[in-house]
Write a protein that holds these residues in place. Structure first.
Motif, short mmCIF file in Angstrom:
data_model
loop_
_atom_site.label_atom_id
_atom_site.label_comp_id
_atom_site.label_asym_id
_atom_site.label_seq_id
_atom_site.Cartn_x
_atom_site.Cartn_y
_atom_site.Cartn_z
N MET A 90 17.63 -6.70 7.77
CA MET A 90 17.11 -5.35 7.98
C MET A 90 15.81 -5.39 8.78
SD MET A 90 17.64 -3.52 4.28
CE MET A 90 19.24 -3.42 3.52
N LEU A 91 15.55 -4.30 9.50
CA LEU A 91 14.33 -4.19 10.28
C LEU A 91 13.31 -3.32 9.54
CD1 LEU A 91 15.83 -3.48 13.84
CD2 LEU A 91 15.23 -5.69 12.84
N ASN A 92 12.05 -3.66 9.69
CA ASN A 92 11.01 -2.80 9.10
C ASN A 92 10.83 -1.53 9.92
OD1 ASN A 92 10.34 -4.42 6.90
ND2 ASN A 92 8.91 -5.65 8.10
N TYR A 93 11.07 -1.61 11.21
CA TYR A 93 11.01 -0.43 12.07
C TYR A 93 11.75 -0.75 13.37
CZ TYR A 93 7.31 -2.84 14.67
OH TYR A 93 6.60 -3.76 15.42
N TYR A 94 12.04 0.30 14.12
CA TYR A 94 12.75 0.15 15.39
C TYR A 94 12.21 1.17 16.38
CZ TYR A 94 16.64 0.55 18.74
OH TYR A 94 17.40 0.60 19.88
N VAL A 95 11.95 0.73 17.60
CA VAL A 95 11.50 1.62 18.67
C VAL A 95 12.51 1.55 19.80
CG1 VAL A 95 9.64 2.16 20.30
CG2 VAL A 95 9.08 1.19 18.05
N ASP A 96 13.02 2.72 20.22
CA ASP A 96 14.02 2.72 21.29
C ASP A 96 13.37 2.89 22.66
OD1 ASP A 96 13.43 5.42 21.59
OD2 ASP A 96 15.36 6.14 20.84
N LYS A 97 14.19 2.92 23.70
CA LYS A 97 13.69 3.00 25.08
C LYS A 97 13.00 4.32 25.38
CE LYS A 97 17.29 -0.09 26.86
NZ LYS A 97 18.47 -0.21 27.77
N GLU A 98 13.29 5.35 24.58
CA GLU A 98 12.68 6.66 24.77
C GLU A 98 11.37 6.81 24.00
OE1 GLU A 98 16.07 6.32 24.26
OE2 GLU A 98 16.35 6.58 26.42
N LYS A 99 10.87 5.68 23.51
CA LYS A 99 9.60 5.66 22.75
C LYS A 99 9.69 6.51 21.50
CE LYS A 99 4.66 5.35 23.81
NZ LYS A 99 3.58 5.72 24.77
N ARG A 100 10.81 6.34 20.80
CA ARG A 100 10.99 6.99 19.51
C ARG A 100 10.95 5.91 18.44
NH1 ARG A 100 15.95 10.59 21.80
NH2 ARG A 100 16.81 8.50 21.97
N LEU A 101 10.21 6.18 17.38
CA LEU A 101 10.07 5.24 16.28
C LEU A 101 10.98 5.65 15.13
CD1 LEU A 101 8.54 2.93 14.71
CD2 LEU A 101 6.94 4.73 13.97
N ALA A 115 9.35 4.87 5.90
CA ALA A 115 8.26 5.68 5.34
C ALA A 115 7.19 6.02 6.36
CB ALA A 115 7.64 4.95 4.15
N GLY A 116 6.60 5.01 6.98
CA GLY A 116 5.53 5.27 7.94
C GLY A 116 4.80 4.01 8.32
N PHE A 117 3.60 4.17 8.84
CA PHE A 117 2.73 3.05 9.16
C PHE A 117 1.31 3.59 9.14
CE2 PHE A 117 3.59 5.16 13.11
CZ PHE A 117 2.44 5.03 13.88
N THR A 118 0.34 2.72 9.01
CA THR A 118 -1.04 3.17 8.87
C THR A 118 -1.96 2.72 9.99
OG1 THR A 118 -1.59 1.25 7.51
CG2 THR A 118 -0.85 3.23 6.35
N ASN A 119 -1.59 1.68 10.70
CA ASN A 119 -2.48 1.15 11.74
C ASN A 119 -2.52 2.09 12.95
OD1 ASN A 119 -3.52 -0.54 14.01
ND2 ASN A 119 -3.56 -2.10 12.40
N LEU A 120 -3.69 2.50 13.37
CA LEU A 120 -3.83 3.46 14.46
C LEU A 120 -3.42 2.89 15.81
CD1 LEU A 120 -7.21 5.23 13.55
CD2 LEU A 120 -4.88 5.76 12.80
N PRO A 150 2.71 0.25 14.76
CA PRO A 150 3.32 -0.58 13.70
C PRO A 150 3.26 -2.07 13.98
CG PRO A 150 4.99 0.61 14.96
CD PRO A 150 3.68 1.18 15.35
N GLU A 151 3.25 -2.46 15.25
CA GLU A 151 3.20 -3.89 15.56
C GLU A 151 1.87 -4.52 15.14
OE1 GLU A 151 1.65 -1.70 19.12
OE2 GLU A 151 3.37 -1.49 17.76
#
Length: 242
Positions: free
Chosen positions: A115-126, A130-135, A138-139
């Motif tokens: 499983m992935l913790n998150y995924y970003v597609d080519k259209e810059k959609r995350l 739940a979310g992420f906190t680093n400004l 997520p990376e």
């Protein structure tokens, strides 16, 4: 037509998931992004995972890790029981795995591992449970648990002053990093809604399947939505996480 469809929390409701996929009229050309929480709730938790493993053989599927998936995964690996987990649906997953062979369980552990913790597609959609906190994005996150436990992203968009523009100096930096963000984790039924909800550029697709709600899917391009029946109707002799 190639569609990309995000699917919200399932919580062991295999009957509702199958119903949802039928209503979507799924084709092999569709890409599915599952936003996590496949287990803990209804009696088909382990069967949901088996179904998803098979589904990935015919469709392109992205499986995001949810907090309940992480808890069940840890139990499968170690046998250690988290009492708080038991109170929030974990017992249903323990019961669901009773009749699974060691070989089947190993196959499931491999699924959880991938499983992935998150995924970003080519259209810059995350896409994240739940979310992420680093400004900075997520990376740059310091610890992965925020991806499947954090609620501050959703709380932020709920409380955001709608009169503040994206260019405003106080506009949340996290929201500026992506064109859109798709999440689950916090049921929209808590704010009196029954369908996926859009706040700022965040779409919450968790429509309360663990409780009295439905499993939902949304075409991330057209925003067409589909839903199962309320999951508890399909499991009339169970309580889910109620």
């Amino acid at each position: 037509m190639n569609r990309t469809i995000a699917i919200g929390d399932i919580h062991g409701g295999l009957k509702a998931l199958i119903q949802l996929l039928e209503r979507i009229q799924l084709t092999p050309n569709d890409k599915l992004i599952f936003l996590g929480d496949y287990v803990d709730g209804w009696s088909d938790s382990a069967n949901v995972v088996s179904h998803l493993i098979e589904l990935a053989k015919q469709n392109t599927c992205i499986f995001i890790r949810g907090n309940h998936d992480d808890l069940t995964h840890k139990w499968l690996q170690t046998g250690k029981i988290n009492e708080q987990w038991l109170q929030h649906g974990g017992q249903s997953s323990i019961d669901a795995y009773r009749n699974f062979s060691n070989k089947e369980i190993e196959k499931h552990i491999q699924f959880y591992n991938q499983m992935l913790n998150y995924y970003v597609d080519k259209e810059k959609r995350l896409f994240v449970h739940a979310g992420f906190t680093n400004l900075h994005g997520p990376e740059q996150e310091y610890h992965p648990t925020g991806f499947y436990w954090d609620r501050t992203l959703w709380e932020t968009v709920l409380s955001l002053d709608k009169s503040i523009s994206v260019s405003h100096k106080f506009y949340p930096k996290r929201l500026q990093l992506f064109n859109e963000i798709f999440i689950g984790h916090t049921p929209v039924t808590r704010i009196g809604e029954t369908k996926p909800v859009n706040m700022a550029n965040v779409w919450n697709v968790d429509t309360g399947a663990a409780f009295k709600g439905k499993i939902s899917g949304i075409d991330v391009n057209s925003k067409e939505m589909w839903q199962s029946e309320p999951v508890h109707i399909l499991y009339p002799h169970e309580d889910g996480r109620n």
